[in-house]
Design a protein around this motif. Structure first.
Motif, PDB file in Angstrom:
ATOM      1  N   TYR A   3       0.619  -1.768  -0.328  1.00 56.08           N
ATOM      2  CA  TYR A   3      -0.020  -0.612   0.281  1.00 56.08           C
ATOM      3  C   TYR A   3       0.558   0.663   0.078  1.00 56.08           C
ATOM      4  CZ  TYR A   3      -3.623  -3.685   1.334  1.00 56.08           C
ATOM      5  OH  TYR A   3      -3.928  -4.980   1.239  1.00 56.08           O
ATOM      6  N   HIS A   4       0.329   2.079  -0.558  1.00 56.58           N
ATOM      7  CA  HIS A   4       0.315   3.709  -0.313  1.00 56.58           C
ATOM      8  C   HIS A   4       0.109   4.203   0.279  1.00 56.58           C
ATOM      9  CE1 HIS A   4       3.186   6.623  -1.229  1.00 56.58           C
ATOM     10  NE2 HIS A   4       2.904   7.741  -1.699  1.00 56.58           N
ATOM     11  N   ALA A  31       6.473   1.683  -0.639  1.00 51.41           N
ATOM     12  CA  ALA A  31       5.047   0.863  -0.419  1.00 51.41           C
ATOM     13  C   ALA A  31       5.403   0.135   1.028  1.00 51.41           C
ATOM     14  CB  ALA A  31       4.646  -0.441  -1.382  1.00 51.41           C
ATOM     15  N   TYR A  93      -3.723   3.361  -1.728  1.00 54.54           N
ATOM     16  CA  TYR A  93      -3.316   2.957  -3.394  1.00 54.54           C
ATOM     17  C   TYR A  93      -2.726   1.596  -3.296  1.00 54.54           C
ATOM     18  CZ  TYR A  93      -3.665   7.448  -5.192  1.00 54.54           C
ATOM     19  OH  TYR A  93      -4.125   8.715  -5.830  1.00 54.54           O
ATOM     20  N   THR A  94      -3.463   0.026  -3.336  1.00 55.56           N
ATOM     21  CA  THR A  94      -2.966  -0.933  -3.536  1.00 55.56           C
ATOM     22  C   THR A  94      -1.750  -1.610  -4.374  1.00 55.56           C
ATOM     23  OG1 THR A  94      -4.957  -1.542  -1.951  1.00 55.56           O
ATOM     24  CG2 THR A  94      -3.330  -2.979  -3.494  1.00 55.56           C
ATOM     25  N   PHE A  95      -1.154  -1.980  -4.061  1.00 61.25           N
ATOM     26  CA  PHE A  95      -0.291  -2.311  -5.475  1.00 61.25           C
ATOM     27  C   PHE A  95       0.228  -3.878  -5.256  1.00 61.25           C
ATOM     28  CE2 PHE A  95       2.431   1.372  -4.006  1.00 61.25           C
ATOM     29  CZ  PHE A  95       1.805   2.317  -5.266  1.00 61.25           C
ATOM     30  N   PRO A 118      -0.977   2.061  -9.134  1.00 64.15           N
ATOM     31  CA  PRO A 118      -1.739   1.178  -8.735  1.00 64.15           C
ATOM     32  C   PRO A 118      -2.993   0.029  -9.151  1.00 64.15           C
ATOM     33  CG  PRO A 118      -3.041   3.711  -9.164  1.00 64.15           C
ATOM     34  CD  PRO A 118      -1.415   2.896  -9.655  1.00 64.15           C
ATOM     35  N   VAL A 121      -7.558   2.396  -5.650  1.00 67.94           N
ATOM     36  CA  VAL A 121      -7.206   3.598  -5.078  1.00 67.94           C
ATOM     37  C   VAL A 121      -8.934   3.274  -4.113  1.00 67.94           C
ATOM     38  CG1 VAL A 121      -8.656   5.428  -6.594  1.00 67.94           C
ATOM     39  CG2 VAL A 121      -7.342   5.876  -4.756  1.00 67.94           C
TER      40      VAL A 121
END
Length: 171
Positions: A3-4, A31, A93-95, A118, A121
């Motif tokens: 995540y960010h 992240a 934000y998901t990676f 991402p 979001v």
């Protein structure tokens, strides 16, 4: 997943950036893992000291830093940030984790030297409730210097000091 967290809801691509306080690192995308996400349920520039229990902490330091608490993680924030914590619009934000490498397991930091898109979001709301529900104990203090100095001179080995350059001067 990694995540960010950002106050900007419109980031479509994360481009590696230089790290201001780490000139030894190349430009990167930062992240955080799920375990440490609670450390980022705060406005971006909010200074905080976070420390956790570990096998290395002496019994004297357990008593000093965790007295009366069953929490495994304590987050300390300056009192002046309470209103901003309650009103900030924050986005997660998901990676995918491929392309990232673990750089600090204690803090849960991952870095990518590549541009990252991402996969999702979403807004993060009710930050104080999210922190409490994550099992962390949140403490407020007028000034972070005393707790930072105490942690740094203790046996605590699982800690993060985030955005300390924005702490109230002196202490």
């Amino acid at each position: 997943m990694l995540y960010h967290f950002s106050e900007n809801p419109d980031i479509t691509t994360f481009v590696p950036q230089p790290v201001k306080n780490r000139p030894d690192l190349p430009s990167v995308v930062w992240a955080i893992d799920e375990e440490h996400a609670v450390n980022y349920y705060f406005p971006r520039d909010c200074p905080r000291v976070i420390y956790s229990r570990s096998e290395a902490v002496s019994s004297a330091d357990l008593e000093l830093f965790f007295h009366g608490s069953k929490a495994s993680t304590i987050i300390v924030v300056e009192s002046g940030w309470l209103e901003k914590i309650n009103t900030v619009a924050l986005y997660r934000y998901t990676f995918e984790d491929n392309g990232f490498e673990l750089t600090d397991g204690t803090a849960g930091y991952y870095l990518s030297r590549q541009t990252v898109n991402p996969i999702a979001v979403e807004p993060v709301q009710q930050l104080l409730a999210k922190i409490v529900n994550a099992g962390a104990e949140l403490r407020f203090t007028p000034n972070l210097y005393p707790i930072r100095n105490a942690v740094l001179s203790s046996t605590i080995d699982d800690y993060s000091i985030i955005r300390f350059q924005h702490a109230v001067p002196g202490g």
